[in-house]
Design a protein around this motif. Structure first.
Motif, mmCIF file in Angstrom:
data_model
loop_
_atom_site.group_PDB
_atom_site.id
_atom_site.type_symbol
_atom_site.label_atom_id
_atom_site.label_comp_id
_atom_site.label_asym_id
_atom_site.label_seq_id
_atom_site.Cartn_x
_atom_site.Cartn_y
_atom_site.Cartn_z
ATOM 1 N N MET A 1 0.847 -1.171 0.000
ATOM 2 C CA MET A 1 0.000 0.000 0.000
ATOM 3 C C MET A 1 0.896 1.239 0.000
ATOM 4 N N ILE A 2 0.399 2.296 -0.591
ATOM 5 C CA ILE A 2 1.150 3.538 -0.676
ATOM 6 C C ILE A 2 1.145 4.211 0.694
ATOM 7 N N GLN A 3 2.327 4.571 1.178
ATOM 8 C CA GLN A 3 2.454 5.249 2.463
ATOM 9 C C GLN A 3 2.709 6.734 2.219
ATOM 10 N N LEU A 4 1.833 7.571 2.725
ATOM 11 C CA LEU A 4 1.974 9.014 2.628
ATOM 12 C C LEU A 4 2.160 9.583 4.022
ATOM 13 N N ASN A 5 2.622 10.813 4.098
ATOM 14 C CA ASN A 5 2.711 11.435 5.416
ATOM 15 C C ASN A 5 1.321 11.912 5.847
ATOM 16 N N LYS A 6 1.183 12.198 7.128
ATOM 17 C CA LYS A 6 -0.146 12.494 7.687
ATOM 18 C C LYS A 6 -0.830 13.710 7.067
ATOM 19 N N PRO A 7 -0.162 14.849 6.912
ATOM 20 C CA PRO A 7 -0.877 16.006 6.340
ATOM 21 C C PRO A 7 -1.375 15.759 4.912
ATOM 22 N N LEU A 8 -0.576 15.079 4.115
ATOM 23 C CA LEU A 8 -0.987 14.793 2.741
ATOM 24 C C LEU A 8 -2.163 13.821 2.719
ATOM 25 N N THR A 9 -2.164 12.857 3.615
ATOM 26 C CA THR A 9 -3.270 11.910 3.714
ATOM 27 C C THR A 9 -4.560 12.625 4.099
ATOM 28 N N VAL A 10 -4.472 13.558 5.028
ATOM 29 C CA VAL A 10 -5.654 14.304 5.464
ATOM 30 C C VAL A 10 -6.189 15.167 4.322
ATOM 31 N N VAL A 11 -5.319 15.856 3.608
ATOM 32 C CA VAL A 11 -5.741 16.730 2.510
ATOM 33 C C VAL A 11 -6.409 15.922 1.397
ATOM 34 N N ILE A 12 -5.800 14.818 1.005
ATOM 35 C CA ILE A 12 -6.379 13.984 -0.052
ATOM 36 C C ILE A 12 -7.714 13.401 0.405
ATOM 37 N N GLY A 13 -7.800 12.990 1.664
ATOM 38 C CA GLY A 13 -9.051 12.452 2.193
ATOM 39 C C GLY A 13 -10.166 13.484 2.190
ATOM 40 N N LEU A 17 -13.562 13.238 -0.037
ATOM 41 C CA LEU A 17 -14.875 13.321 0.599
ATOM 42 C C LEU A 17 -15.686 14.478 0.013
ATOM 43 N N GLY A 18 -15.030 15.591 -0.266
ATOM 44 C CA GLY A 18 -15.704 16.731 -0.890
ATOM 45 C C GLY A 18 -16.221 16.394 -2.279
ATOM 46 N N ALA A 19 -15.419 15.705 -3.081
ATOM 47 C CA ALA A 19 -15.855 15.307 -4.420
ATOM 48 C C ALA A 19 -17.035 14.349 -4.341
ATOM 49 N N VAL A 49 -13.403 4.788 -2.454
ATOM 50 C CA VAL A 49 -12.206 3.959 -2.264
ATOM 51 C C VAL A 49 -11.008 4.831 -1.910
ATOM 52 N N ILE A 50 -10.848 5.951 -2.582
ATOM 53 C CA ILE A 50 -9.751 6.874 -2.267
ATOM 54 C C ILE A 50 -9.878 7.367 -0.831
ATOM 55 N N PHE A 51 -11.087 7.727 -0.406
ATOM 56 C CA PHE A 51 -11.312 8.182 0.960
ATOM 57 C C PHE A 51 -11.005 7.066 1.963
ATOM 58 N N ALA A 52 -11.428 5.845 1.668
ATOM 59 C CA ALA A 52 -11.170 4.717 2.568
ATOM 60 C C ALA A 52 -9.676 4.437 2.692
ATOM 61 N N ILE A 53 -8.939 4.533 1.605
ATOM 62 C CA ILE A 53 -7.486 4.335 1.651
ATOM 63 C C ILE A 53 -6.836 5.412 2.509
ATOM 64 N N CYS A 54 -7.300 6.646 2.399
ATOM 65 C CA CYS A 54 -6.744 7.734 3.207
ATOM 66 C C CYS A 54 -7.024 7.520 4.688
ATOM 67 N N VAL A 55 -8.232 7.085 5.030
ATOM 68 C CA VAL A 55 -8.553 6.823 6.429
ATOM 69 C C VAL A 55 -7.700 5.676 6.959
ATOM 70 N N TYR A 56 -7.548 4.621 6.170
ATOM 71 C CA TYR A 56 -6.718 3.486 6.583
ATOM 72 C C TYR A 56 -5.263 3.919 6.785
ATOM 73 N N ASN A 57 -4.731 4.687 5.840
ATOM 74 C CA ASN A 57 -3.348 5.167 5.979
ATOM 75 C C ASN A 57 -3.181 6.049 7.201
ATOM 76 N N TYR A 58 -4.151 6.910 7.470
ATOM 77 C CA TYR A 58 -4.067 7.794 8.639
ATOM 78 C C TYR A 58 -4.036 6.980 9.925
ATOM 79 N N ILE A 59 -4.913 6.000 10.029
ATOM 80 C CA ILE A 59 -4.941 5.150 11.227
ATOM 81 C C ILE A 59 -3.656 4.345 11.340
ATOM 82 N N TYR A 60 -3.181 3.814 10.222
ATOM 83 C CA TYR A 60 -1.946 3.026 10.222
ATOM 84 C C TYR A 60 -0.751 3.881 10.635
ATOM 85 N N LEU A 61 -0.652 5.090 10.098
ATOM 86 C CA LEU A 61 0.453 5.979 10.462
ATOM 87 C C LEU A 61 0.363 6.385 11.925
#
Length: 74
Positions: A1-13, A17-19, A49-61
């Motif tokens: 899975m792609i690992q991003l830093n926390k601020p980028l994960t929050v922004v993408i999430g 969600l907005g879209a 799916v993009i939102f779910a990946i961001c939430v999963y990455n945030y929790i994982y990080l």
């Protein structure tokens, strides 16, 4: 899975969600993704799916940061 830093994960999430919310509010018959027309439910599934990946990455990080902090305190 792609690992991003926390601020980028929050922004993408938030953007995903907005879209998703805007598409549900606007309720088009056809949506555009990457320059192609697709069914609005496929568009919503993509952003969900993009939102779910961001939430999963945030929790994982967050869990990894807590584990690393507890190791440092010992």
């Amino acid at each position: 899975m792609i690992q991003l830093n926390k601020p980028l994960t929050v922004v993408i999430g938030i953007l995903a969600l907005g879209a998703l919310v805007y598409n549900i509010y606007d309720n088009p018959k056809v949506s555009h993704l990457f320059g192609r027309e697709i069914n609005d439910w496929l568009y919503r599934a993509f952003w969900l799916v993009i939102f779910a990946i961001c939430v999963y990455n945030y929790i994982y990080l967050d869990r990894n940061m807590l584990k690393n902090k507890s190791k440092i305190k010992r």
